[in-house]
Scaffold this active site. Structure first.
Site, short mmCIF file in Angstrom:
data_model
loop_
_atom_site.label_atom_id
_atom_site.label_comp_id
_atom_site.label_asym_id
_atom_site.label_seq_id
_atom_site.Cartn_x
_atom_site.Cartn_y
_atom_site.Cartn_z
N LYS A 119 -4.42 -6.64 3.73
CA LYS A 119 -4.47 -5.52 2.77
C LYS A 119 -5.92 -5.22 2.36
O LYS A 119 -6.31 -4.06 2.17
CB LYS A 119 -3.63 -5.85 1.52
CG LYS A 119 -3.71 -4.79 0.41
CD LYS A 119 -3.13 -3.47 0.86
CE LYS A 119 -3.22 -2.27 -0.05
NZ LYS A 119 -3.87 -2.19 -1.25
N SER A 138 0.83 -1.21 0.00
CA SER A 138 0.00 0.00 0.00
C SER A 138 0.85 1.25 0.00
O SER A 138 1.94 1.28 0.54
CB SER A 138 -0.91 0.03 1.22
OG SER A 138 -1.62 1.26 1.24
N GLU A 195 -9.80 2.11 4.44
CA GLU A 195 -9.53 3.27 3.56
C GLU A 195 -10.86 3.81 3.00
O GLU A 195 -11.10 5.03 3.03
CB GLU A 195 -8.60 2.79 2.44
CG GLU A 195 -8.33 3.75 1.30
CD GLU A 195 -7.49 3.07 0.20
OE1 GLU A 195 -6.42 2.51 0.51
OE2 GLU A 195 -7.91 3.06 -0.98
N HIS A 220 -7.35 -3.28 5.09
CA HIS A 220 -6.77 -1.93 4.97
C HIS A 220 -7.59 -1.11 3.98
O HIS A 220 -7.95 0.04 4.23
CB HIS A 220 -5.31 -2.03 4.51
CG HIS A 220 -4.73 -0.74 4.00
ND1 HIS A 220 -5.03 -0.25 2.74
CD2 HIS A 220 -3.93 0.18 4.57
CE1 HIS A 220 -4.42 0.91 2.57
NE2 HIS A 220 -3.74 1.18 3.66
N ASN A 221 -7.89 -1.71 2.85
CA ASN A 221 -8.63 -0.98 1.83
C ASN A 221 -10.06 -0.69 2.27
O ASN A 221 -10.59 0.38 1.99
CB ASN A 221 -8.63 -1.75 0.51
CG ASN A 221 -7.33 -1.56 -0.26
OD1 ASN A 221 -6.29 -1.33 0.35
ND2 ASN A 221 -7.37 -1.66 -1.56
C1 6PG Z 1 -3.28 1.43 -1.50
C2 6PG Z 1 -4.58 1.61 -2.23
C3 6PG Z 1 -4.49 0.98 -3.58
C4 6PG Z 1 -5.55 1.42 -4.55
C5 6PG Z 1 -6.93 1.10 -4.11
C6 6PG Z 1 -7.94 1.90 -4.84
O1 6PG Z 1 -3.35 0.91 -0.41
O2 6PG Z 1 -2.25 1.84 -2.03
O3 6PG Z 1 -5.60 1.02 -1.51
O4 6PG Z 1 -4.42 -0.40 -3.39
O5 6PG Z 1 -5.44 2.77 -4.76
O6 6PG Z 1 -7.13 -0.25 -4.33
O7 6PG Z 1 -9.11 1.25 -4.68
P1 6PG Z 1 -10.45 1.67 -5.35
O8 6PG Z 1 -10.21 1.84 -6.82
O9 6PG Z 1 -11.35 0.54 -5.06
O10 6PG Z 1 -10.84 2.97 -4.71
#
Ligand code: 6PG
Length: 474
Positions: free
Chosen positions: A183, A129, A190, A186-187
């Site tokens: 991960k 990430s 996010e 994490h997302n």
């Molecule tokens: C990270 C982000 C990366 C990506 C996302 C975007 O941790 O660096 O999460 O993995 O930018 O997957 O996800 P979406 O397109 O679903 O918003």
């Protein structure tokens, strides 16, 4: 010429930046990309003059690597990963290590681990990430797989990852798909963080705050207990003016959110395990609803709601209340995410360490934030912590914020402003602290139509009762 320490397949921006990062730590790197012109362009540009060699031929790429070979795949999650693995298999030897550094679904990673193990090939599924910049300067890395396979790549990953107080934001998460699972969460988190910030923005906008004022608020918050990468970039977003219209760029951007799927995977996995991640769920659904732009535009003139925003609060008061609502909701989102990780750890036997996970998320990744230090401390102080809300620090914040949090949700509801993540978080908080929920009535209904039986509060747990309910006459 000496053999390379590390090989990477897939030279999209993340791949290129990871290669530059690895090389900058003193390692020799070989690269391969399916479309050869991309490799050539990289060698002529970013990789020029560096300890990086490119190959148009996969066999030559493999042969350029020191054994045991360490080959990281950075291609689109899904079938492309399997395709690259199949191409590599005839070329590599037992004991070589393949690392999948994409956003793969953890069940795919589990499947690939088992498949490759049978063939004597080592495999690590690593969540990475931090976006393009993180890949170059230091991402957070969440590797999963057998410990002895991890040991082979540990020196390189530790070297390239972000550091917080000298500690690498990279720790072995657990076996099989554990790294990609962490991960994924994490997302999900996010998604939750982003939606909560969007709800704060929406309230401020309705209350008449200018973009400049919002830039100042988020900047101020970024110097307090909400300090985080996402708050920081939000503050910067408000300062950018669209050249064409002279308006803040954010107001010219289409309100239709994209998503690649990791948030949705998080919700699916939670549902499957019986975990509650209502804040993340609200965030995923908010993105879906936003994507129905045409439907919303069509519905707008037909469905009524309040028109003028009314709060009776000064801007300063509203700012403080929204701050508290955002912070409290964020705590709930992380409490839910951490509990989901614990449930998954039990289900899949990964032995996930919550303190380690919070520690890795403190730097390099998209959700990096001051507050993760507190989460780390909470789990290090009590590894059995049932719910983050019950840690002294977080309990204090929630108790101090809950009145303002309610006021913000009430204000939003009264003014017809959707705050799905704020309110889902509050409902979780209120449900969790409720000794008696209305599920007694629900049990009665189940028993009524299906004789599903119920337990009684005045009898031992596990003893089931049934009532002969009156017949319904239609
Ligand atoms: C990270 C982000 C990366 C990506 C996302 C975007 O941790 O660096 O999460 O993995 O930018 O997957 O996800 P979406 O397109 O679903 O918003």
């Amino acid at each position: 010429m000496s053999k390379s320490d590390f090989g990477l397949i897939g030279l999209a921006v993340m791949g290129q930046n990871l290669v530059l990062n690895v090389e900058s730590r003193g390692f020799r790197v070989s690269v391969y990309n399916r479309t050869g012109s991309v490799t050539e362009a990289f060698l002529a540009d970013g990789a020029k003059g560096r300890n990086i060699e490119g190959h148009a031929d996969l066999k030559a790429f493999v042969e350029s690597l020191a054994t045991p070979r360490k080959i990281q795949i950075m291609v689109k999650a899904g079938g492309a990963v399997d395709a690259v693995i199949e191409q590599l298999l005839p070329l590599i030897d037992q004991g070589d290590l393949i690392i999948d550094g994409g956003n793969s679904l953890f069940t795919d990673t589990q499947r690939r681990s088992e498949y490759l193990e049978e063939k004597g090939i080592l495999f690590i599924g690593a969540g990475v990430s931090g976006g393009e910049e993180g890949a170059l300067k230091g991402p957070a890395i969440m590797p999963g797989g057998p410990m002895d396979s991890w040991k082979i790549i540990e020196p390189i990953f530790t070297a390239i990852s972000a550091k917080v107080n000298g500690e690498a934001c990279c720790r072995h998460m657990g076996a099989g798909g554990a790294g990609h699972y962490v991960k994924m969460i994490h997302n999900g988190i996010e998604y939750g963080d982003m939606q909560l910030i969007c709800e704060a923005y929406n309230l401020f906008k309705a209350a008449g705050f200018t973009a400049e004022e919002q830039a100042a608020i988020f900047d101020e918050w970024n110097r307090g207990d909400l300090e985080s990468y996402l708050i920081q970039i939000t503050s910067k977003i408000f300062t950018i003016i669209d050249e064409e219209t002279g308006e803040p760029i954010v107001e010219r951007i289409m309100d239709r959110a994209g998503q690649k799927g990791t948030g949705r995977w998080t919700v699916l996995s939670a549902t499957e395990m019986g975990s509650v991640i209502s804040t993340i769920n609200a965030a995923v659904e908010a993105r879906i609803l936003s994507s129905w732009k045409e439907d919303r535009v069509e519905a707008a003139p037909h469905l009524q709601g309040p028109t003028a925003f009314q709060s009776g609060l000064s801007k300063e008061e509203l700012k403080q209340k929204v701050h508290d609502a955002l912070f409290a909701s964020k705590i709930i989102s992380y409490a839910q995410g951490m509990n989901m990780l614990r449930a998954a750890s039990e289900q899949y036997g990964w032995g996930l360490n919550m303190g380690d996970i919070a520690s890795v998320w403190r730097g390099g990744c998209i959700i990096r934030a001051q507050f993760l230090n507190r989460i780390k401390e909470a789990y290090e102080g009590n590894p059995e912590l049932k719910n983050l809300m019950l840690d002294d620090y977080f309990k204090g914040i929630l108790n101090a914020s809950q009145a303002n949090w309610r006021e913000v949700v009430a204000l939003a509801v009264t003014n017809g402003i959707p705050v799905p993540a704020f309110s889902a978080s509050l409902a979780y908080y209120d449900s969790y602290r409720e000794e008696r929920l209305p599920a007694n009535l629900l049990q009665a209904q189940r028993d009524y139509f299906g004789a599903h039986t119920y337990e009684r509060i005045d009898k031992p747990v596990g003893e089931f009762f049934h009532t002969e309910w009156p017949e319904v006459i239609e």
